[in-house]
Motif scaffolding. Structure first.
Motif, PDB file in Angstrom:
ATOM      1  N   LYS A 118      62.731  39.724 -10.245  1.00  0.00           N
ATOM      2  CA  LYS A 118      62.627  38.855 -11.420  1.00  0.00           C
ATOM      3  C   LYS A 118      61.198  38.336 -11.578  1.00  0.00           C
ATOM      4  O   LYS A 118      60.670  38.287 -12.699  1.00  0.00           O
ATOM      5  CB  LYS A 118      63.616  37.685 -11.287  1.00  0.00           C
ATOM      6  CG  LYS A 118      63.633  36.765 -12.484  1.00  0.00           C
ATOM      7  CD  LYS A 118      64.154  37.448 -13.739  1.00  0.00           C
ATOM      8  CE  LYS A 118      64.318  36.461 -14.877  1.00  0.00           C
ATOM      9  NZ  LYS A 118      64.797  37.100 -16.105  1.00  0.00           N
ATOM     10  N   LEU A 119      60.552  37.970 -10.473  1.00  0.00           N
ATOM     11  CA  LEU A 119      59.178  37.482 -10.531  1.00  0.00           C
ATOM     12  C   LEU A 119      58.250  38.540 -11.111  1.00  0.00           C
ATOM     13  O   LEU A 119      57.444  38.253 -11.998  1.00  0.00           O
ATOM     14  CB  LEU A 119      58.698  37.052  -9.137  1.00  0.00           C
ATOM     15  CG  LEU A 119      57.235  36.627  -8.997  1.00  0.00           C
ATOM     16  CD1 LEU A 119      56.847  35.543  -9.988  1.00  0.00           C
ATOM     17  CD2 LEU A 119      56.961  36.175  -7.575  1.00  0.00           C
ATOM     18  N   LEU A 120      58.373  39.775 -10.650  1.00  0.00           N
ATOM     19  CA  LEU A 120      57.509  40.834 -11.177  1.00  0.00           C
ATOM     20  C   LEU A 120      57.816  41.084 -12.646  1.00  0.00           C
ATOM     21  O   LEU A 120      56.893  41.247 -13.455  1.00  0.00           O
ATOM     22  CB  LEU A 120      57.636  42.121 -10.352  1.00  0.00           C
ATOM     23  CG  LEU A 120      56.727  43.265 -10.809  1.00  0.00           C
ATOM     24  CD1 LEU A 120      55.259  42.844 -10.878  1.00  0.00           C
ATOM     25  CD2 LEU A 120      56.902  44.481  -9.906  1.00  0.00           C
ATOM     26  N   SER A 121      59.081  41.100 -13.021  1.00  0.00           N
ATOM     27  CA  SER A 121      59.454  41.301 -14.424  1.00  0.00           C
ATOM     28  C   SER A 121      58.826  40.237 -15.327  1.00  0.00           C
ATOM     29  O   SER A 121      58.223  40.542 -16.358  1.00  0.00           O
ATOM     30  CB  SER A 121      60.985  41.279 -14.550  1.00  0.00           C
ATOM     31  OG  SER A 121      61.366  41.313 -15.899  1.00  0.00           O
ATOM     32  N   LEU A 122      58.953  38.968 -14.936  1.00  0.00           N
ATOM     33  CA  LEU A 122      58.360  37.881 -15.717  1.00  0.00           C
ATOM     34  C   LEU A 122      56.829  37.984 -15.720  1.00  0.00           C
ATOM     35  O   LEU A 122      56.179  37.686 -16.730  1.00  0.00           O
ATOM     36  CB  LEU A 122      58.790  36.525 -15.151  1.00  0.00           C
ATOM     37  CG  LEU A 122      60.264  36.152 -15.304  1.00  0.00           C
ATOM     38  CD1 LEU A 122      60.590  34.901 -14.484  1.00  0.00           C
ATOM     39  CD2 LEU A 122      60.626  35.942 -16.774  1.00  0.00           C
ATOM     40  N   SER A 123      56.252  38.421 -14.612  1.00  0.00           N
ATOM     41  CA  SER A 123      54.798  38.565 -14.501  1.00  0.00           C
ATOM     42  C   SER A 123      54.284  39.646 -15.442  1.00  0.00           C
ATOM     43  O   SER A 123      53.194  39.513 -16.017  1.00  0.00           O
ATOM     44  CB  SER A 123      54.406  38.916 -13.067  1.00  0.00           C
ATOM     45  OG  SER A 123      54.838  37.914 -12.179  1.00  0.00           O
ATOM     46  N   LEU A 124      55.050  40.708 -15.592  1.00  0.00           N
ATOM     47  CA  LEU A 124      54.651  41.782 -16.508  1.00  0.00           C
ATOM     48  C   LEU A 124      54.621  41.283 -17.950  1.00  0.00           C
ATOM     49  O   LEU A 124      53.748  41.661 -18.732  1.00  0.00           O
ATOM     50  CB  LEU A 124      55.580  42.990 -16.350  1.00  0.00           C
ATOM     51  CG  LEU A 124      55.456  43.708 -15.002  1.00  0.00           C
ATOM     52  CD1 LEU A 124      56.616  44.679 -14.802  1.00  0.00           C
ATOM     53  CD2 LEU A 124      54.109  44.413 -14.875  1.00  0.00           C
TER      54      LEU A 124
END
Length: 176
Positions: A118-124
């Protein structure tokens, strides 16, 4: 497992000082490498640390050869800091091999719960807002969790980079 749909990214703020110190101290006590690099910054003068992060985002007082970067904290509905991410706005030759656009980490007690994905998804999404159209994300070869997280978020493998000590850095591009 905590629900991932109540997670959000926020910019560092002095209002969450006590929560951030708990997050920071958990990393220190774990004796693990602190990732991303910005959480290695000593928070004892908390307001100065937050100002430093804001300055980096605006490209102020950067060391020679550094690029602007944005830091966000991953929080849940209770404002508990679950993780942190640092997004470089552009790449230098060094970052092209070793750092990539996005560096992220989940606090030790919250791992293996789906938060990194989820963190990487939001970061993208944040990277896209910063004008990045193709993000480079890297991880050490032995970091299986990060490898899977990057692939799950659309990572396309590129050539590995081998550091002087033999450590292999896996490199992935994600179209935004």
């Amino acid at each position: 497992m905590e629900s991932n749909h109540h997670l959000s990214l926020i910019k560092p703020t002095v209002e969450l000082k006590n929560e951030y110190l708990a997050f920071y101290n958990e990393w220190v006590e774990s004796k693990e490498d602190m990732v991303p690099w910005v959480i290695q910054k000593d928070p004892s003068d908390f307001e100065a640390m937050v100002q430093f992060l804001k300055g980096n985002e605006q490209g102020r007082n950067l060391p020679e050869g550094w690029v602007p970067d944005s830091t966000f904290w991953l929080i849940n509905q209770d404002k508990r800091i679950i993780g942190a991410v640092n997004i470089r706005h552009q790449l230098t030759p060094f970052l092209l091999n070793r750092g990539g656009h996005i560096g992220y980490g989940i606090r030790p007690s919250e791992r293996r719960k789906g938060f990194a994905t989820k963190l990487l998804s939001l970061s993208l999404e944040k990277a896209r807002e910063l004008g990045i159209r193709k993000a480079l994300v890297v991880c050490d070869e032995e970091n299986t969790g990060s490898f899977k997280t990057i692939i799950y978020n659309g990572g396309i493998p590129d050539t590995d980079f081998i550091e002087e000590d033999g450590n292999i850095i896996k490199r992935f591009w994600i179209e935004l």
